[in-house]
Design a protein around this motif. Structure first.
Motif, short mmCIF file in Angstrom:
data_model
loop_
_atom_site.label_atom_id
_atom_site.label_comp_id
_atom_site.label_asym_id
_atom_site.label_seq_id
_atom_site.Cartn_x
_atom_site.Cartn_y
_atom_site.Cartn_z
N GLY A 344 8.18 -40.14 -3.55
CA GLY A 344 8.85 -41.43 -3.67
C GLY A 344 9.70 -41.49 -4.92
N ASP A 345 9.61 -42.60 -5.65
CA ASP A 345 10.39 -42.78 -6.87
C ASP A 345 9.76 -42.09 -8.08
OD1 ASP A 345 12.21 -44.31 -5.48
OD2 ASP A 345 11.13 -46.19 -5.87
N GLY A 346 8.53 -41.65 -7.95
CA GLY A 346 7.86 -41.01 -9.08
C GLY A 346 8.19 -39.53 -9.16
N ASP A 347 7.57 -38.85 -10.11
CA ASP A 347 7.80 -37.41 -10.24
C ASP A 347 6.56 -36.75 -10.84
OD1 ASP A 347 7.86 -38.39 -12.79
OD2 ASP A 347 9.66 -37.33 -13.41
N ILE A 348 6.50 -35.44 -10.66
CA ILE A 348 5.45 -34.62 -11.24
C ILE A 348 6.12 -33.60 -12.15
CG2 ILE A 348 3.65 -32.91 -10.79
CD1 ILE A 348 2.96 -34.33 -8.27
N ARG A 349 5.64 -33.49 -13.38
CA ARG A 349 6.25 -32.60 -14.35
C ARG A 349 5.23 -31.62 -14.91
NH1 ARG A 349 10.24 -36.51 -17.97
NH2 ARG A 349 11.38 -37.43 -16.21
N LEU A 350 5.74 -30.42 -15.21
CA LEU A 350 4.90 -29.42 -15.84
C LEU A 350 4.80 -29.69 -17.33
CD1 LEU A 350 6.20 -26.20 -14.06
CD2 LEU A 350 4.25 -27.63 -13.45
N ARG A 351 3.64 -29.45 -17.88
CA ARG A 351 3.42 -29.68 -19.30
C ARG A 351 3.15 -28.35 -20.01
NH1 ARG A 351 5.93 -34.38 -19.72
NH2 ARG A 351 4.97 -36.06 -18.51
N ASP A 352 1.98 -28.19 -20.53
CA ASP A 352 1.63 -27.01 -21.31
C ASP A 352 1.49 -25.77 -20.42
OD1 ASP A 352 0.88 -25.63 -23.65
OD2 ASP A 352 -1.22 -25.77 -23.07
N VAL A 353 2.01 -24.64 -20.90
CA VAL A 353 1.92 -23.36 -20.19
C VAL A 353 1.15 -22.39 -21.07
CG1 VAL A 353 3.19 -21.46 -19.15
CG2 VAL A 353 4.13 -23.77 -19.06
N LYS A 354 0.16 -21.72 -20.49
CA LYS A 354 -0.62 -20.77 -21.27
C LYS A 354 -1.07 -19.61 -20.38
CE LYS A 354 -4.45 -24.01 -20.69
NZ LYS A 354 -5.37 -24.92 -21.37
N VAL A 355 -1.17 -18.45 -21.01
CA VAL A 355 -1.62 -17.24 -20.31
C VAL A 355 -3.09 -17.04 -20.60
CG1 VAL A 355 -1.32 -14.75 -20.07
CG2 VAL A 355 0.67 -16.21 -20.47
N GLU A 356 -3.88 -16.92 -19.54
CA GLU A 356 -5.31 -16.70 -19.67
C GLU A 356 -5.69 -15.39 -18.99
OE1 GLU A 356 -7.14 -20.15 -18.01
OE2 GLU A 356 -6.56 -21.45 -19.67
N LYS A 357 -6.94 -15.03 -19.07
CA LYS A 357 -7.39 -13.75 -18.53
C LYS A 357 -7.13 -13.64 -17.04
CE LYS A 357 -11.40 -10.69 -18.32
NZ LYS A 357 -12.83 -10.50 -18.68
N GLU A 358 -7.35 -14.74 -16.29
CA GLU A 358 -7.21 -14.68 -14.84
C GLU A 358 -5.80 -14.94 -14.36
OE1 GLU A 358 -8.79 -18.85 -15.82
OE2 GLU A 358 -9.00 -16.79 -16.53
#
Length: 373
Positions: A344-358
């Motif tokens: 709809g009128d809302g949105d989803i945004r990416l925030r923090d990005v991190k590399v982990e073991k898996e």
């Protein structure tokens, strides 16, 4: 002695009238115990009613979760229904208010560019329902969403496994790529480092660096045209050439090689006619260093036989020339963009990005979302 017997009364004359004994204390005790089963019955009835209501409430939750999963599958065009978990008890009071406290959604295997996201999980709060639960759910408005995206190394290694390259974590923002890459019929060892970072609000980008392909222990290819890039002999190969007179002569017979080695032409002419001088010149540390700095691609285009005389397959030259830096970086790229969602009128945004073991884990957040009708 018994008194006279009156045949009309049927009892002895003078005998006192019989009365039942009074056992009040014993009777009170029996009444108390007699009331206990009734209390137990009441408790059992209450427990049974509560269990029945809880069972009915749980059935309604399961049904609503199933309906919500189907709605999400249709609206997000998924191949499989996601997992939906509705929190809060009792559920019927939320149904009456048409407002859910919290809902957790887990979507496995979401296609995102060249790779698939292993899992997208999110918890939505402040959900206003459109339609009637649990039987006729049409859609929902969501105030806030918080979740995460996982790009699994296992999935990356499987999906990008055509090049037989595996990925592993190296710190909080870096990924190592190690494996083999087929080039012109040869399996070359490939190494690269990828820096992971967020690109805007909806994408994750990878910056590929330190790319190199090892041709056995003969040479190393670094795609690009900058300093140190190109096709270079390994230390072992340089040492082997210094010890082989015919290979040194093959190099000195190509003027372009002589110019790049920085050896005076007069000294080269003398060395070609005097093996002692040739050995002395080739045996210096400076010659070995200059030999390893020589970009064979620069000279092998006009002298393809030179690679063969140095022990390298000439067909590799064409394959390596086509394997440009952008092309190789694209093969090793782990970047992806969040799929479009019907929000709809809302949105989803990416925030923090991190590399982990898996794998690569990314936090996401959204507000004012609408799903369904």
């Amino acid at each position: 002695m018994d008194g006279p017997f009156d045949p009309y009364e049927g009892e002895r004359v003078g005998e006192e009238e019989w009365e039942p004994p009074n056992h009040r204390r014993g009777t009170r005790r029996r009444n108390r115990f007699a009331g206990l089963p009734l209390a137990l019955k009441a408790v059992v009835a209450i427990v049974a009613l509560a269990a029945f209501l809880a069972l009915g409430d749980r059935w309604a939750v399961l049904y609503a979760e199933h309906e919500a999963a189907d709605q999400l599958k249709k609206s997000m065009h998924l191949t499989a229904a996601p997992e939906v978990d509705i929190d809060g008890f009792p559920f019927v009071t939320q149904v009456a208010a048409k407002r859910l406290d919290s809902v957790k959604v887990t979507v496995p295997d979401v296609a995102a560019d060249r790779v698939s996201l292993a899992k997208v999980s999110a918890t939505a709060t402040g959900i206003h329902i459109h339609g009637d639960l649990p039987s006729s759910l049409k859609g929902a408005d969501v105030s806030d969403v918080h979740g995460e995206v996982l790009l699994s190394f296992d999935d990356l290694n499987r999906e990008l496994g055509a090049s037989q390259v595996t990925f592993s974590s190296q710190g909080s923002d870096r990924v190592l790529a190690r494996g083999t890459l087929p080039v012109a019929g040869h399996n070359l060892r490939v190494r690269a480092d990828a820096r992971i970072q967020r690109s805007g609000d909806r994408a994750v980008a990878t910056s590929i660096g330190g790319m190199r392909l090892d041709i056995g222990d003969l040479a190393t290819y670094r795609p690009g045209t900058g300093p140190g890039e190109g096709l270079h002999l390994s230390q072992k190969s340089a040492r082997n050439i210094r010890e082989r007179t015919e290979k040194v002569k093959a190099l000195f017979e190509v003027p372009a090689v002589v110019d790049r080695l920085g050896v005076p032409k007069s000294a080269v002419n003398r060395a070609l006619h005097d093996e002692n001088k040739l050995h002395k010149m080739a045996g210096t540390p400076r010659f070995a260093r200059q030999l390893m700095k020589l970009n064979l691609i620069d000279v092998a285009m006009d002298h393809p036989e030179l690679l063969q005389r140095l022990g390298l397959d000439p067909d590799l030259l064409g394959g390596l020339s086509e394997l440009t830096k952008p092309k190789l970086a694209d093969q090793l790229s782990l970047g992806f963009e969040l799929p479009d969602l019907p929000t709809g009128d809302g949105d989803i945004r990416l925030r923090d990005v991190k590399v982990e073991k898996e794998g690569i884990r990314v936090d996401l957040a959204g507000q004012g979302l609408t799903f369904g009708k």
